[in-house]
Motif scaffolding. Structure first.
Motif, PDB file in Angstrom:
ATOM      1  N   GLU A   1      44.158  69.694  27.175  1.00 48.07           N
ATOM      2  CA  GLU A   1      44.048  70.598  28.659  1.00 48.07           C
ATOM      3  C   GLU A   1      43.918  72.216  28.182  1.00 48.07           C
ATOM      4  O   GLU A   1      43.172  72.662  28.958  1.00 48.07           O
ATOM      5  CB  GLU A   1      45.292  70.423  29.244  1.00 48.07           C
ATOM      6  N   LYS A   2      44.463  72.699  27.169  1.00 51.52           N
ATOM      7  CA  LYS A   2      44.074  74.041  26.899  1.00 51.52           C
ATOM      8  C   LYS A   2      42.979  74.312  26.293  1.00 51.52           C
ATOM      9  O   LYS A   2      42.559  75.587  26.540  1.00 51.52           O
ATOM     10  CB  LYS A   2      45.465  74.344  25.869  1.00 51.52           C
ATOM     11  N   CYS A   3      42.233  73.426  25.669  1.00 52.04           N
ATOM     12  CA  CYS A   3      41.009  73.953  24.892  1.00 52.04           C
ATOM     13  C   CYS A   3      39.759  73.123  25.542  1.00 52.04           C
ATOM     14  O   CYS A   3      38.689  73.855  25.251  1.00 52.04           O
ATOM     15  CB  CYS A   3      41.182  73.385  23.324  1.00 52.04           C
TER      16      CYS A   3
ATOM     17  N   GLY B   1      51.752  62.851  24.910  1.00 48.30           N
ATOM     18  CA  GLY B   1      51.881  64.055  25.715  1.00 48.30           C
ATOM     19  C   GLY B   1      51.458  65.294  25.238  1.00 48.30           C
ATOM     20  O   GLY B   1      50.818  66.497  25.802  1.00 48.30           O
ATOM     21  N   ALA B   2      52.031  65.803  23.930  1.00 48.72           N
ATOM     22  CA  ALA B   2      51.554  66.834  23.243  1.00 48.72           C
ATOM     23  C   ALA B   2      50.177  67.015  23.096  1.00 48.72           C
ATOM     24  O   ALA B   2      49.376  68.111  23.047  1.00 48.72           O
ATOM     25  CB  ALA B   2      52.269  66.732  21.890  1.00 48.72           C
ATOM     26  N   ILE B   3      49.404  65.713  22.563  1.00 51.02           N
ATOM     27  CA  ILE B   3      48.097  65.855  22.257  1.00 51.02           C
ATOM     28  C   ILE B   3      47.247  66.220  23.782  1.00 51.02           C
ATOM     29  O   ILE B   3      46.378  66.902  23.513  1.00 51.02           O
ATOM     30  CB  ILE B   3      47.547  64.425  21.943  1.00 51.02           C
ATOM     31  N   TYR B   4      47.871  65.495  24.819  1.00 46.84           N
ATOM     32  CA  TYR B   4      47.210  65.786  26.028  1.00 46.84           C
ATOM     33  C   TYR B   4      47.311  67.388  26.442  1.00 46.84           C
ATOM     34  O   TYR B   4      46.330  67.804  27.011  1.00 46.84           O
ATOM     35  CB  TYR B   4      47.722  65.040  27.016  1.00 46.84           C
ATOM     36  N   GLU B   5      48.280  68.048  26.245  1.00 50.23           N
ATOM     37  CA  GLU B   5      48.491  69.458  26.519  1.00 50.23           C
ATOM     38  C   GLU B   5      47.592  70.025  25.680  1.00 50.23           C
ATOM     39  O   GLU B   5      46.792  71.149  26.205  1.00 50.23           O
ATOM     40  CB  GLU B   5      49.927  69.912  26.204  1.00 50.23           C
TER      41      GLU B   5
ATOM     42  N   GLU C   1      48.556  53.565  27.323  1.00 54.92           N
ATOM     43  CA  GLU C   1      49.423  54.416  27.570  1.00 54.92           C
ATOM     44  C   GLU C   1      48.568  55.644  27.638  1.00 54.92           C
ATOM     45  O   GLU C   1      48.517  56.832  28.136  1.00 54.92           O
ATOM     46  CB  GLU C   1      50.505  54.493  26.870  1.00 54.92           C
ATOM     47  N   PHE C   2      47.977  56.069  26.354  1.00 54.13           N
ATOM     48  CA  PHE C   2      47.239  57.114  25.814  1.00 54.13           C
ATOM     49  C   PHE C   2      46.050  57.515  26.962  1.00 54.13           C
ATOM     50  O   PHE C   2      46.156  58.395  27.397  1.00 54.13           O
ATOM     51  CB  PHE C   2      46.598  57.215  24.368  1.00 54.13           C
ATOM     52  N   CYS C   3      45.517  56.287  27.367  1.00 54.01           N
ATOM     53  CA  CYS C   3      44.526  56.492  28.314  1.00 54.01           C
ATOM     54  C   CYS C   3      44.889  56.851  29.688  1.00 54.01           C
ATOM     55  O   CYS C   3      44.313  57.481  30.351  1.00 54.01           O
ATOM     56  CB  CYS C   3      43.827  55.142  28.479  1.00 54.01           C
ATOM     57  N   TYR C   4      45.918  56.303  29.978  1.00 48.55           N
ATOM     58  CA  TYR C   4      46.775  56.739  31.259  1.00 48.55           C
ATOM     59  C   TYR C   4      47.169  58.253  31.512  1.00 48.55           C
ATOM     60  O   TYR C   4      46.749  59.146  31.922  1.00 48.55           O
ATOM     61  CB  TYR C   4      47.882  55.879  31.579  1.00 48.55           C
ATOM     62  N   ILE C   5      47.709  58.752  30.279  1.00 45.32           N
ATOM     63  CA  ILE C   5      48.086  60.040  30.146  1.00 45.32           C
ATOM     64  C   ILE C   5      46.826  61.127  30.145  1.00 45.32           C
ATOM     65  O   ILE C   5      46.709  62.059  30.849  1.00 45.32           O
ATOM     66  CB  ILE C   5      48.840  60.428  28.890  1.00 45.32           C
ATOM     67  N   GLU C   6      45.760  60.389  29.669  1.00 47.10           N
ATOM     68  CA  GLU C   6      44.655  61.441  29.509  1.00 47.10           C
ATOM     69  C   GLU C   6      43.775  61.308  30.698  1.00 47.10           C
ATOM     70  O   GLU C   6      42.606  62.118  30.972  1.00 47.10           O
ATOM     71  CB  GLU C   6      43.783  60.868  28.268  1.00 47.10           C
TER      72      GLU C   6
ATOM     73  N   ASP D   1      41.577  61.820  19.001  1.00 41.59           N
ATOM     74  CA  ASP D   1      42.904  62.284  18.634  1.00 41.59           C
ATOM     75  C   ASP D   1      43.917  61.093  18.781  1.00 41.59           C
ATOM     76  O   ASP D   1      44.849  61.547  18.219  1.00 41.59           O
ATOM     77  CB  ASP D   1      43.232  63.569  19.462  1.00 41.59           C
ATOM     78  N   CYS D   2      43.799  60.232  19.294  1.00 38.22           N
ATOM     79  CA  CYS D   2      44.596  59.121  19.430  1.00 38.22           C
ATOM     80  C   CYS D   2      44.288  58.071  18.283  1.00 38.22           C
ATOM     81  O   CYS D   2      45.280  57.517  17.689  1.00 38.22           O
ATOM     82  CB  CYS D   2      44.300  58.287  20.800  1.00 38.22           C
ATOM     83  N   PHE D   3      43.014  57.764  18.127  1.00 38.53           N
ATOM     84  CA  PHE D   3      42.548  56.527  16.997  1.00 38.53           C
ATOM     85  C   PHE D   3      43.259  56.832  15.664  1.00 38.53           C
ATOM     86  O   PHE D   3      43.953  56.035  15.239  1.00 38.53           O
ATOM     87  CB  PHE D   3      41.110  56.450  17.111  1.00 38.53           C
ATOM     88  N   PRO D   4      43.217  57.873  15.103  1.00 39.60           N
ATOM     89  CA  PRO D   4      43.585  58.139  13.664  1.00 39.60           C
ATOM     90  C   PRO D   4      45.008  57.938  13.589  1.00 39.60           C
ATOM     91  O   PRO D   4      45.810  57.188  12.840  1.00 39.60           O
ATOM     92  CB  PRO D   4      43.263  59.567  13.237  1.00 39.60           C
ATOM     93  N   LEU D   5      45.935  58.411  14.683  1.00 44.09           N
ATOM     94  CA  LEU D   5      47.142  58.267  14.701  1.00 44.09           C
ATOM     95  C   LEU D   5      47.612  56.906  14.802  1.00 44.09           C
ATOM     96  O   LEU D   5      48.425  56.331  13.830  1.00 44.09           O
ATOM     97  CB  LEU D   5      47.872  59.062  15.821  1.00 44.09           C
ATOM     98  N   LEU D   6      47.182  56.123  15.590  1.00 42.33           N
ATOM     99  CA  LEU D   6      47.499  54.797  15.977  1.00 42.33           C
ATOM    100  C   LEU D   6      46.908  53.727  14.627  1.00 42.33           C
ATOM    101  O   LEU D   6      47.597  52.731  14.313  1.00 42.33           O
ATOM    102  CB  LEU D   6      46.962  54.102  17.200  1.00 42.33           C
ATOM    103  N   SER D   7      45.816  54.151  14.120  1.00 41.59           N
ATOM    104  CA  SER D   7      45.105  53.480  13.253  1.00 41.59           C
ATOM    105  C   SER D   7      46.181  53.395  11.805  1.00 41.59           C
ATOM    106  O   SER D   7      46.522  52.564  11.099  1.00 41.59           O
ATOM    107  CB  SER D   7      43.674  53.912  12.922  1.00 41.59           C
ATOM    108  N   TRP D   8      46.603  54.902  11.755  1.00 43.04           N
ATOM    109  CA  TRP D   8      47.372  54.981  10.392  1.00 43.04           C
ATOM    110  C   TRP D   8      48.916  54.324  10.771  1.00 43.04           C
ATOM    111  O   TRP D   8      48.999  53.699   9.445  1.00 43.04           O
ATOM    112  CB  TRP D   8      47.749  56.649  10.434  1.00 43.04           C
TER     113      TRP D   8
END
Length: 254
Positions: free
Chosen positions: A52-54, A45-49, A194-199, A171-178
């Motif tokens: 959205e801002k940039c 959710g934070a990533i999505y925000e 879930e990430f794709c749904y949010i985005e 912005d999702c891939f490195p987090l989940l890969s790690w």
């Protein structure tokens, strides 16, 4: 219409009410394996925000923002080709140490897995994902781990230096890969969905993410370091490290 001018992209981010902080306290930093799924979804959710801002930024930067669209895939392809060459050379000359013996034993299997991941990427309508990213001027934070990004009353970021034009999936891939390489016991396919749904992304983006998370990242990284002559470790340490890499990369998700 006047164009806004900023020194760095971080200035624009702060203009958009994203707060720059020196440090973010994260209680799971030493026990990553215990991170709950709910916390990861909250991070999405934070990533999505941030996105959205940039997204669609059309101001002027005195210090240019890099364009990293497609860079990771190209680097992964190069690593596969280089490892193929390494294996060929070792077969000709014979393994010179225990590290090269491990390369001979596991390298071809790792290459097959890497190539399968690239085929999955191509099968995810990868070019359409790139086109969408460029059309929308998507921008990634680059570092979305829990010690760099947090959402409370505001969005807080420690470091903006990895911001670049890129597909929001990156912005999702490195987090989940790690998290996968650290041994977290999570349903990564569910989290990618879930990430794709949010985005607001489709099943192609899910497939793209799962393919990237499945790539043998640690094994390839260890080989790249060895090839580059960066003798960070003694030969025995390199051997231990690449065996560990096999464990960290785990099994593919598809």
């Amino acid at each position: 219409m006047a164009i806004s001018i900023y020194n760095d992209f971080s200035d624009y981010m702060m203009f958009k009410n994203i707060k720059k902080v020196d440090v973010i306290d994260f209680k799971y930093k030493n026990t990553v394996i215990d991170i709950p799924e709910e916390l990861i979804i909250k991070q999405f959710g934070a990533i999505y925000e941030v996105h959205e801002k940039c997204m669609g930024f059309n101001g002027y930067l005195r210090n240019r923002l890099n364009n990293n669209t497609g860079k990771t895939i190209e680097e992964y392809k190069k690593s596969i080709k280089k490892l193929n060459v390494d294996i060929g050379n070792i077969k000709i000359n014979g393994p010179q140490n225990s590290f090269e013996e491990i390369i001979i034993k596991y390298g071809e299997k790792v290459i097959n897995r890497g190539e399968e991941c690239i085929r999955e990427v191509n099968g995810s309508n990868y070019l359409e994902i790139i086109t969408r990213s460029m059309r929308r001027s998507e921008i990634c934070l680059g570092n979305t781990d829990f010690q760099n990004l947090s959402r409370r009353d505001f969005i807080y970021v420690v470091d903006f230096k990895n911001c670049s034009y890129n597909m929001v999936e990156m912005d999702c891939f490195p987090l989940l890969s790690w998290l996968k390489r650290k041994g977290a016991k999570l349903n990564f396919c569910k989290l990618a969905k879930e990430f794709c749904y949010i985005e607001g992304l489709d099943v192609n983006s899910e497939r793209f993410l799962i393919a990237l998370i499945s790539y043998p990242h640690e094994f390839m990284k260890c080989c790249n370091r060895y090839r580059a002559g960066k003798r960070m470790w003694h030969e025995d340490k390199f051997s231990q490290r690449i065996v560990k890499a096999l464990v960290q990369d785990g099994d593919p998700l598809f």
